[in-house]
Design a protein around this motif. Structure first.
Motif, PDB file in Angstrom:
ATOM      1  N   GLU A  79       0.691  -1.140  -0.021  1.00 50.18           N
ATOM      2  CA  GLU A  79      -0.096   0.245   0.052  1.00 50.18           C
ATOM      3  C   GLU A  79       0.853   1.720  -0.205  1.00 50.18           C
ATOM      4  OE1 GLU A  79      -3.562  -0.975   2.077  1.00 50.18           O
ATOM      5  OE2 GLU A  79      -2.468  -1.684   3.076  1.00 50.18           O
ATOM      6  N   ASP A  80       2.088   1.174  -0.693  1.00 49.14           N
ATOM      7  CA  ASP A  80       2.618   2.457  -1.318  1.00 49.14           C
ATOM      8  C   ASP A  80       2.487   3.711  -1.359  1.00 49.14           C
ATOM      9  OD1 ASP A  80       5.010   1.471   0.855  1.00 49.14           O
ATOM     10  OD2 ASP A  80       5.086  -0.669  -0.429  1.00 49.14           O
ATOM     11  N   ASP A  81       1.253   3.463  -2.554  1.00 51.84           N
ATOM     12  CA  ASP A  81       1.215   4.368  -3.698  1.00 51.84           C
ATOM     13  C   ASP A  81      -0.484   4.180  -3.365  1.00 51.84           C
ATOM     14  OD1 ASP A  81       1.759   5.703  -6.146  1.00 51.84           O
ATOM     15  OD2 ASP A  81       2.975   4.552  -6.411  1.00 51.84           O
ATOM     16  N   ASP A  82      -0.716   5.115  -4.973  1.00 57.01           N
ATOM     17  CA  ASP A  82      -2.449   5.429  -4.175  1.00 57.01           C
ATOM     18  C   ASP A  82      -2.975   4.351  -5.018  1.00 57.01           C
ATOM     19  OD1 ASP A  82      -1.756   6.024  -7.101  1.00 57.01           O
ATOM     20  OD2 ASP A  82      -2.474   8.509  -6.656  1.00 57.01           O
ATOM     21  N   ALA A  83      -2.578   2.902  -6.054  1.00 59.22           N
ATOM     22  CA  ALA A  83      -3.006   2.416  -6.405  1.00 59.22           C
ATOM     23  C   ALA A  83      -2.514   1.015  -6.154  1.00 59.22           C
ATOM     24  CB  ALA A  83      -3.414   2.336  -7.885  1.00 59.22           C
ATOM     25  N   ILE A  84      -3.141   0.047  -6.857  1.00 59.14           N
ATOM     26  CA  ILE A  84      -2.661  -1.444  -6.144  1.00 59.14           C
ATOM     27  C   ILE A  84      -1.766  -1.353  -7.285  1.00 59.14           C
ATOM     28  CG2 ILE A  84      -4.945  -2.965  -6.462  1.00 59.14           C
ATOM     29  CD1 ILE A  84      -3.999  -4.852  -4.344  1.00 59.14           C
ATOM     30  N   TYR A  85      -2.096  -1.347  -8.404  1.00 59.20           N
ATOM     31  CA  TYR A  85      -1.232  -2.082  -9.694  1.00 59.20           C
ATOM     32  C   TYR A  85       0.469  -1.423  -9.492  1.00 59.20           C
ATOM     33  CZ  TYR A  85      -4.209   1.943 -11.339  1.00 59.20           C
ATOM     34  OH  TYR A  85      -4.619   3.055 -11.799  1.00 59.20           O
ATOM     35  N   TRP A  86       0.463   0.225  -8.935  1.00 62.60           N
ATOM     36  CA  TRP A  86       1.322   0.394  -8.890  1.00 62.60           C
ATOM     37  C   TRP A  86       2.796  -0.537  -8.168  1.00 62.60           C
ATOM     38  CZ3 TRP A  86       1.528   2.950 -12.750  1.00 62.60           C
ATOM     39  CH2 TRP A  86       0.418   3.390 -13.201  1.00 62.60           C
ATOM     40  N   ASP A 143      16.204  -8.990 -18.019  1.00 63.42           N
ATOM     41  CA  ASP A 143      14.517  -8.398 -18.864  1.00 63.42           C
ATOM     42  C   ASP A 143      13.713  -8.630 -18.759  1.00 63.42           C
ATOM     43  OD1 ASP A 143      13.267  -9.312 -21.730  1.00 63.42           O
ATOM     44  OD2 ASP A 143      12.528 -10.963 -19.888  1.00 63.42           O
ATOM     45  N   TRP A 144      13.851  -8.912 -17.030  1.00 66.03           N
ATOM     46  CA  TRP A 144      12.299  -7.744 -16.351  1.00 66.03           C
ATOM     47  C   TRP A 144      12.851  -6.296 -16.371  1.00 66.03           C
ATOM     48  CZ3 TRP A 144      12.397  -5.946 -11.675  1.00 66.03           C
ATOM     49  CH2 TRP A 144      10.332  -5.191 -11.269  1.00 66.03           C
ATOM     50  N   GLU A 145      14.088  -6.193 -15.719  1.00 67.29           N
ATOM     51  CA  GLU A 145      14.071  -4.732 -15.554  1.00 67.29           C
ATOM     52  C   GLU A 145      14.284  -4.024 -16.650  1.00 67.29           C
ATOM     53  OE1 GLU A 145      14.772  -3.574 -12.820  1.00 67.29           O
ATOM     54  OE2 GLU A 145      15.907  -4.811 -11.289  1.00 67.29           O
ATOM     55  N   ALA A 146      14.617  -4.027 -18.014  1.00 68.81           N
ATOM     56  CA  ALA A 146      14.383  -3.609 -18.933  1.00 68.81           C
ATOM     57  C   ALA A 146      12.877  -3.655 -19.545  1.00 68.81           C
ATOM     58  CB  ALA A 146      15.297  -4.193 -20.315  1.00 68.81           C
ATOM     59  N   LEU A 147      12.038  -4.075 -19.382  1.00 70.90           N
ATOM     60  CA  LEU A 147      10.683  -4.238 -19.538  1.00 70.90           C
ATOM     61  C   LEU A 147      10.094  -2.808 -18.716  1.00 70.90           C
ATOM     62  CD1 LEU A 147       9.822  -8.009 -20.346  1.00 70.90           C
ATOM     63  CD2 LEU A 147       9.667  -5.997 -22.307  1.00 70.90           C
ATOM     64  N   VAL A 148      10.234  -2.937 -17.483  1.00 72.03           N
ATOM     65  CA  VAL A 148      10.112  -2.213 -16.503  1.00 72.03           C
ATOM     66  C   VAL A 148      10.519  -0.950 -17.309  1.00 72.03           C
ATOM     67  CG1 VAL A 148       9.175  -1.476 -14.406  1.00 72.03           C
ATOM     68  CG2 VAL A 148       9.584  -3.760 -15.211  1.00 72.03           C
ATOM     69  N   LYS A 149      11.584  -0.566 -17.467  1.00 71.96           N
ATOM     70  CA  LYS A 149      11.936   0.632 -17.671  1.00 71.96           C
ATOM     71  C   LYS A 149      11.024   1.418 -18.542  1.00 71.96           C
ATOM     72  CE  LYS A 149      16.354   3.465 -18.495  1.00 71.96           C
ATOM     73  NZ  LYS A 149      18.339   2.497 -18.324  1.00 71.96           N
ATOM     74  N   ALA A 150      10.772   0.417 -20.004  1.00 77.92           N
ATOM     75  CA  ALA A 150      10.396   0.606 -20.506  1.00 77.92           C
ATOM     76  C   ALA A 150       8.858   1.098 -20.394  1.00 77.92           C
ATOM     77  CB  ALA A 150      10.698  -0.141 -21.788  1.00 77.92           C
ATOM     78  N   SER A 151       7.804   0.819 -19.355  1.00 71.47           N
ATOM     79  CA  SER A 151       6.729   0.223 -19.198  1.00 71.47           C
ATOM     80  C   SER A 151       6.230   1.565 -18.492  1.00 71.47           C
ATOM     81  CB  SER A 151       5.706  -0.785 -18.523  1.00 71.47           C
ATOM     82  OG  SER A 151       6.516  -0.627 -16.462  1.00 71.47           O
ATOM     83  N   LYS A 152       4.641   1.179 -18.171  1.00 74.39           N
ATOM     84  CA  LYS A 152       4.524   3.188 -17.438  1.00 74.39           C
ATOM     85  C   LYS A 152       4.503   2.552 -15.794  1.00 74.39           C
ATOM     86  CE  LYS A 152      -0.349   0.321 -16.592  1.00 74.39           C
ATOM     87  NZ  LYS A 152      -1.806   1.025 -16.823  1.00 74.39           N
ATOM     88  N   PHE A 153       5.308   1.588 -14.994  1.00 80.20           N
ATOM     89  CA  PHE A 153       5.645   1.217 -13.866  1.00 80.20           C
ATOM     90  C   PHE A 153       6.584   1.702 -13.968  1.00 80.20           C
ATOM     91  CE2 PHE A 153       2.916  -2.361 -15.251  1.00 80.20           C
ATOM     92  CZ  PHE A 153       2.034  -2.020 -14.929  1.00 80.20           C
ATOM     93  N   PRO A 207       8.726   4.801 -13.043  1.00 75.65           N
ATOM     94  CA  PRO A 207       8.576   5.810 -12.178  1.00 75.65           C
ATOM     95  C   PRO A 207       7.784   5.072 -10.954  1.00 75.65           C
ATOM     96  CG  PRO A 207       7.173   6.363 -13.481  1.00 75.65           C
ATOM     97  CD  PRO A 207       6.819   5.229 -13.547  1.00 75.65           C
ATOM     98  N   HIS A 208       7.472   3.710 -10.252  1.00 76.61           N
ATOM     99  CA  HIS A 208       6.736   3.167  -9.648  1.00 76.61           C
ATOM    100  C   HIS A 208       8.174   2.982  -8.893  1.00 76.61           C
ATOM    101  CE1 HIS A 208       3.586   5.636  -9.825  1.00 76.61           C
ATOM    102  NE2 HIS A 208       3.321   5.015 -11.842  1.00 76.61           N
ATOM    103  N   VAL A 209       8.668   2.760  -7.572  1.00 75.78           N
ATOM    104  CA  VAL A 209       9.780   2.230  -7.338  1.00 75.78           C
ATOM    105  C   VAL A 209       9.785   0.808  -6.615  1.00 75.78           C
ATOM    106  CG1 VAL A 209      11.275   4.164  -6.959  1.00 75.78           C
ATOM    107  CG2 VAL A 209       9.789   3.833  -5.318  1.00 75.78           C
ATOM    108  N   HIS A 210       8.180   0.939  -6.100  1.00 75.32           N
ATOM    109  CA  HIS A 210       8.019  -0.142  -4.942  1.00 75.32           C
ATOM    110  C   HIS A 210       7.580  -1.990  -6.250  1.00 75.32           C
ATOM    111  CE1 HIS A 210       8.682   1.342  -1.463  1.00 75.32           C
ATOM    112  NE2 HIS A 210       7.658   1.597  -1.918  1.00 75.32           N
ATOM    113  N   TYR A 211       7.277  -1.593  -7.931  1.00 79.93           N
ATOM    114  CA  TYR A 211       6.632  -2.433  -8.628  1.00 79.93           C
ATOM    115  C   TYR A 211       7.588  -3.152  -8.419  1.00 79.93           C
ATOM    116  CZ  TYR A 211       4.358  -4.372 -12.241  1.00 79.93           C
ATOM    117  OH  TYR A 211       4.604  -5.520 -13.153  1.00 79.93           O
ATOM    118  N   GLY A 212       6.861  -5.079  -8.096  1.00 75.70           N
ATOM    119  CA  GLY A 212       7.610  -5.522  -8.745  1.00 75.70           C
ATOM    120  C   GLY A 212       8.887  -6.258  -7.934  1.00 75.70           C
ATOM    121  N   ARG A 213       8.789  -5.508  -6.476  1.00 77.71           N
ATOM    122  CA  ARG A 213       9.906  -5.500  -5.993  1.00 77.71           C
ATOM    123  C   ARG A 213       9.554  -6.224  -4.592  1.00 77.71           C
ATOM    124  NH1 ARG A 213      14.086  -3.661  -9.552  1.00 77.71           N
ATOM    125  NH2 ARG A 213      12.949  -2.537 -10.738  1.00 77.71           N
ATOM    126  N   ASN A 214       8.475  -6.401  -3.783  1.00 78.50           N
ATOM    127  CA  ASN A 214       8.398  -6.200  -2.911  1.00 78.50           C
ATOM    128  C   ASN A 214       8.235  -8.149  -2.879  1.00 78.50           C
ATOM    129  OD1 ASN A 214       7.535  -3.605  -1.922  1.00 78.50           O
ATOM    130  ND2 ASN A 214       5.358  -4.245  -3.024  1.00 78.50           N
TER     131      ASN A 214
END
Length: 249
Positions: free
Chosen positions: A125-132, A205-215, A217-224
């Motif tokens: 719950e670190d951001d204003d939406a769960i998908y971030w 591969d995952w890092e490159a895809l995240v960097k090119a996506s809307k996710f 700017p969100h530092v917690h995305y996929g890192r919990n």
């Protein structure tokens, strides 16, 4: 045989003759209709599942164990309808009260025509939406929603990053089965018995895809390392059942 005479037969055969207009002396009586087949129980665990460590996240009668995103209570737009956890009105996303690190999650979903939803994992719950923060296994009517035009956002995909194959999801109004396996950085998506996505969190591969996506700017995305299981309210009617989880080492 005279026109006014019937063959001498027993009562059962005579009834058959009169109804079917055929003799029954050389045949067998019509077999009885088969007994109705019992439906498969839902929202219960078998003895084998219990022995394997599975537990229900939804008991089919209450919303115990769930709450709204950034809420202490369950929003009323999610209701139990005929044994299904159902989004019936505007409510927002919901999530489990417990967090999970390594697990195998299994559930079934049924989406309205043109509908969109999703299943989140390792959410915070670190951001204003769960998908971030949480990766999402997409729930979708592929043929009726615009997201179905791209496999990256179609049913079964890791939303926006890893595509699922076509032809696996069932039509809107039918039940689909999901299985999500998360162990360490390894993630698998299964739909209707078919593995549709596999990836490694934090890999180049995952890092490159995240960097090119809307996710990006969100530092917690996929890192919990652990997090909540979430169900998405995307504005459409969707129902879930047989939601169960098994914690992995």
């Amino acid at each position: 045989m005279q026109p006014h005479m019937l063959p001498r037969v027993g009562p059962v055969c005579l009834a058959g003759a009169l109804l079917a207009l055929v003799g029954c002396g050389h045949g067998s009586p019509t077999p009885p209709s088969p007994a109705p087949v019992a439906s498969t129980p839902v929202n219960v665990l078998t003895a084998a599942e219990q022995a394997a460590g599975w537990r229900l996240l939804f008991d089919g009668t209450t919303t115990a164990g769930w709450r709204g995103y950034r809420m202490d209570s369950m929003p009323t737009g999610w209701q139990v309808v005929e044994g299904r956890l159902t989004r019936v009105a505007s409510a927002g996303d919901i999530m489990t009260r417990d967090k999970y690190r390594n697990f195998e999650l299994s559930l079934e979903w049924n989406i309205a025509p043109g509908g969109n939803s999703g299943v989140f994992y390792r959410a915070s719950e670190d951001d204003d939406a769960i998908y971030w923060s949480a990766p999402e296994m997409q729930v979708l009517d592929d043929s009726g929603h615009a997201d179905g035009r791209s496999r990256l956002t179609a049913a079964g995909s890791d939303y926006g990053l890893y595509a699922s194959p076509a032809g696996v999801v069932k039509r809107a109004g039918e039940w689909n089965q999901f299985r999500i396996v998360v162990q360490g950085n390894h993630v698998e998506h299964w739909m209707n018995g078919v593995q549709v996505v596999e990836y490694e969190l934090g890999s180049p591969d995952w890092e490159a895809l995240v960097k090119a996506s809307k996710f990006a700017p969100h530092v917690h995305y996929g890192r919990n390392a652990e997090g909540y299981i979430g169900l998405q309210d995307h504005g459409d009617r969707v129902a879930f059942r047989n939601i169960k989880i098994r914690v992995l080492p």
